[in-house]
Design a protein around this motif. Structure first.
Motif, PDB file in Angstrom:
ATOM      1  N   SER A 143      86.986  -2.166  69.132  1.00 44.00           N
ATOM      2  CA  SER A 143      87.503  -1.151  68.225  1.00 44.00           C
ATOM      3  C   SER A 143      86.475  -1.020  67.119  1.00 44.00           C
ATOM      4  O   SER A 143      86.003  -2.030  66.586  1.00 44.00           O
ATOM      5  N   LYS A 172      81.719   6.593  72.635  1.00 42.65           N
ATOM      6  CA  LYS A 172      80.365   6.080  72.911  1.00 42.65           C
ATOM      7  C   LYS A 172      79.486   6.172  71.666  1.00 42.65           C
ATOM      8  O   LYS A 172      78.874   5.188  71.248  1.00 42.65           O
ATOM      9  N   THR A 187      79.867  12.380  65.776  1.00 47.43           N
ATOM     10  CA  THR A 187      81.051  12.086  66.592  1.00 47.43           C
ATOM     11  C   THR A 187      82.088  13.136  66.232  1.00 47.43           C
ATOM     12  O   THR A 187      81.962  13.827  65.222  1.00 47.43           O
ATOM     13  N   THR A 200      80.776  16.198  72.243  1.00 46.36           N
ATOM     14  CA  THR A 200      80.034  16.253  71.005  1.00 46.36           C
ATOM     15  C   THR A 200      78.560  15.942  71.210  1.00 46.36           C
ATOM     16  O   THR A 200      77.690  16.607  70.659  1.00 46.36           O
TER      17      THR A 200
HETATM   18  N1  LIG Z   1      91.090   4.655  66.562  1.00 48.13           N
HETATM   19  C1  LIG Z   1      89.842   4.650  67.024  1.00 48.13           C
HETATM   20  N2  LIG Z   1      89.165   5.807  67.133  1.00 48.13           N
HETATM   21  C2  LIG Z   1      87.907   5.772  67.613  1.00 48.13           C
HETATM   22  C3  LIG Z   1      87.288   4.572  68.024  1.00 48.13           C
HETATM   23  N3  LIG Z   1      86.051   4.866  68.486  1.00 48.13           N
HETATM   24  C4  LIG Z   1      85.912   6.202  68.359  1.00 48.13           C
HETATM   25  N4  LIG Z   1      87.021   6.752  67.839  1.00 48.13           N
HETATM   26  C5  LIG Z   1      87.236   8.191  67.569  1.00 48.13           C
HETATM   27  O1  LIG Z   1      87.206   8.912  68.796  1.00 48.13           O
HETATM   28  C6  LIG Z   1      86.649  10.214  68.581  1.00 48.13           C
HETATM   29  C7  LIG Z   1      85.555  10.495  69.582  1.00 48.13           C
HETATM   30  O2  LIG Z   1      84.475   9.609  69.377  1.00 48.13           O
HETATM   31  P1  LIG Z   1      82.982   9.894  69.840  1.00 48.13           P
HETATM   32  O3  LIG Z   1      82.187   8.698  69.440  1.00 48.13           O
HETATM   33  O4  LIG Z   1      82.514  11.229  69.393  1.00 48.13           O
HETATM   34  O5  LIG Z   1      83.152   9.937  71.434  1.00 48.13           O
HETATM   35  P2  LIG Z   1      82.012  10.130  72.537  1.00 48.13           P
HETATM   36  O6  LIG Z   1      82.372   9.216  73.666  1.00 48.13           O
HETATM   37  O7  LIG Z   1      80.676   9.945  71.951  1.00 48.13           O
HETATM   38  O8  LIG Z   1      82.247  11.648  73.002  1.00 48.13           O
HETATM   39  P3  LIG Z   1      81.175  12.712  73.618  1.00 48.13           P
HETATM   40  O9  LIG Z   1      79.952  12.652  72.795  1.00 48.13           O
HETATM   41  O10 LIG Z   1      81.895  14.002  73.573  1.00 48.13           O
HETATM   42  O11 LIG Z   1      80.936  12.247  75.042  1.00 48.13           O
HETATM   43  C8  LIG Z   1      86.183  10.235  67.129  1.00 48.13           C
HETATM   44  O12 LIG Z   1      87.184  10.867  66.353  1.00 48.13           O
HETATM   45  C9  LIG Z   1      86.104   8.765  66.744  1.00 48.13           C
HETATM   46  O13 LIG Z   1      86.328   8.539  65.382  1.00 48.13           O
HETATM   47  C10 LIG Z   1      88.031   3.342  67.894  1.00 48.13           C
HETATM   48  O14 LIG Z   1      87.582   2.234  68.215  1.00 48.13           O
HETATM   49  N5  LIG Z   1      89.303   3.454  67.386  1.00 48.13           N
END
Ligand SMILES: Nc1nc2c(ncn2[C@@H]2O[C@H](COP(=O)(O)OP(=O)(O)OP(=O)(O)O)[C@@H](O)[C@H]2O)c(=O)[nH]1
Ligand SMILES: [Mg+2]
Ligand SMILES: [Zn+2]
Length: 294
Positions: A143, A172, A187, A200
């Motif tokens: 997390s 990610k 993000t 994103t």
């Molecule tokens: N509650 C919670 N939210 C998270 C956590 N990690 C990421 N998020 C949320 O999830 C959402 C998406 O996170 P990203 O890091 O943009 O996801 P990604 O996998 O990079 O997505 P793409 O770039 O679209 O492939 C954001 O609003 C983050 O704040 C976590 O450990 N806990």
């Protein structure tokens, strides 16, 4: 000719890292006649026009090459699957695992967003954790809001070239932001309506870590076909099925309709997870159907 590693590709430019600085290159070498395009992760030879610009002239042989995400010479694939938002999907995880196994890349499973774990999918998650651990896969639960979980992940990625893969919105880029404070990768909040990410991240990029090693942040995607994978080899990419197949009556057993199949017997006796077998069977069917269409 100087050498370096492509760490980013964007709009026809390749960013080649060499001795800690970046040279922005275009492709020029004769590899283009062989229909080879440079990939992030490639080791290349280039000619420098000046300190910051140059031309890629040659690409070293690749150890491996992933199609989705497009990246070469990967040592480890970190498969990121959120426990919630988007909902945990074992069938999608098995798809990713098949691709990683087929490419001979070491997988590490990361169950992300543990702070969003719900009471009503607790049993399901515990169940799958045990299933994957029994197969021999390593699982880390993270997390971004719990620093100690990030510290658990760190030793697994130190000093290696890892790719972060998983559907959009699983976190990610967020994980990279906490692994390397200050990189500030964009993000975005997952779309409420779809419970999916909004894609994103739009390009593949290798981020150098302070402790050594690289992590490739990649755009998420939610579908993954089995192009290039034959149904006869699919069983090799499920380690527990592969391990049993020598005990099947028929040497070429596909574990679908054959009698005296050790895999099906193991599912019936509860030693092999039924879900994994069902995913195997449905992927097998999917590969067969796709073949028939051509
Ligand atoms: N509650 C919670 N939210 C998270 C956590 N990690 C990421 N998020 C949320 O999830 C959402 C998406 O996170 P990203 O890091 O943009 O996801 P990604 O996998 O990079 O997505 P793409 O770039 O679209 O492939 C954001 O609003 C983050 O704040 C976590 O450990 N806990
Ligand atoms: Mg991202
Ligand atoms: Zn069999």
């Amino acid at each position: 000719m100087p050498k370096g590693r492509i760490i980013k590709a964007l709009s026809g430019f390749y960013y080649v890292e060499t001795d800690g600085h970046i040279v922005q290159c275009r492709a020029r070498g004769n590899f283009r006649n062989r229909k080879i395009t440079p990939l992030v992760g490639d080791w290349v030879e280039y000619v420098a026009e000046n300190d910051t610009d140059g031309y890629i002239m040659g690409i070293d042989d690749r150890k491996n090459q992933l199609v989705r995400p497009p990246i070469a010479n990967v040592e480890q694939a970190v498969l990121i699957f959120s426990m919630n938002d988007p909902k945990f999907s074992p069938v999608l995880l098995d798809r990713f695992l098949v691709h990683v196994e087929a490419n001979g890349i070491e997988p590490l499973l990361c169950f992300s967003k543990s702070d969003l774990r719900l009471k009503d999918n607790e049993d399901e998650l515990n169940y799958f954790e045990e299933v994957y651990q029994n197969i021999g896969y390593q699982i880390i639960k993270t997390s971004i809001y719990h620093e100690e979980t990030i510290e658990q992940l760190r030793p697994y990625i130190k000093g290696k070239v890892s790719v972060f893969a998983g559907q959009s919105g699983v976190g990610k880029s967020s994980l990279l932001n906490v692994l390397k404070p200050g990189v500030n990768i964009r993000t975005d909040v997952t779309s409420k309506r779809l419970g999916r990410g909004k894609h994103t991240t739009r390009h593949v990029e290798l981020i150098p870590l302070n402790e050594g090693g690289y992590v490739a942040d990649t755009p998420g995607f939610s579908s993954l076909d089995f192009e290039g994978i034959e149904k006869e080899e699919l069983g090799d990419y499920f380690p527990e099925i592969q391990a049993l197949s020598s005990q099947c009556k028929f040497r070429e057993c596909q574990h679908i309709n054959e009698p005296k199949c050790a895999v099906k017997a193991s599912v019936e006796s509860g030693h092999t997870a039924r879900e994994r077998y069902e995913h195997y069977a449905s992927f097998h069917e999917e590969i067969e159907q796709t073949k028939r269409r051509y």
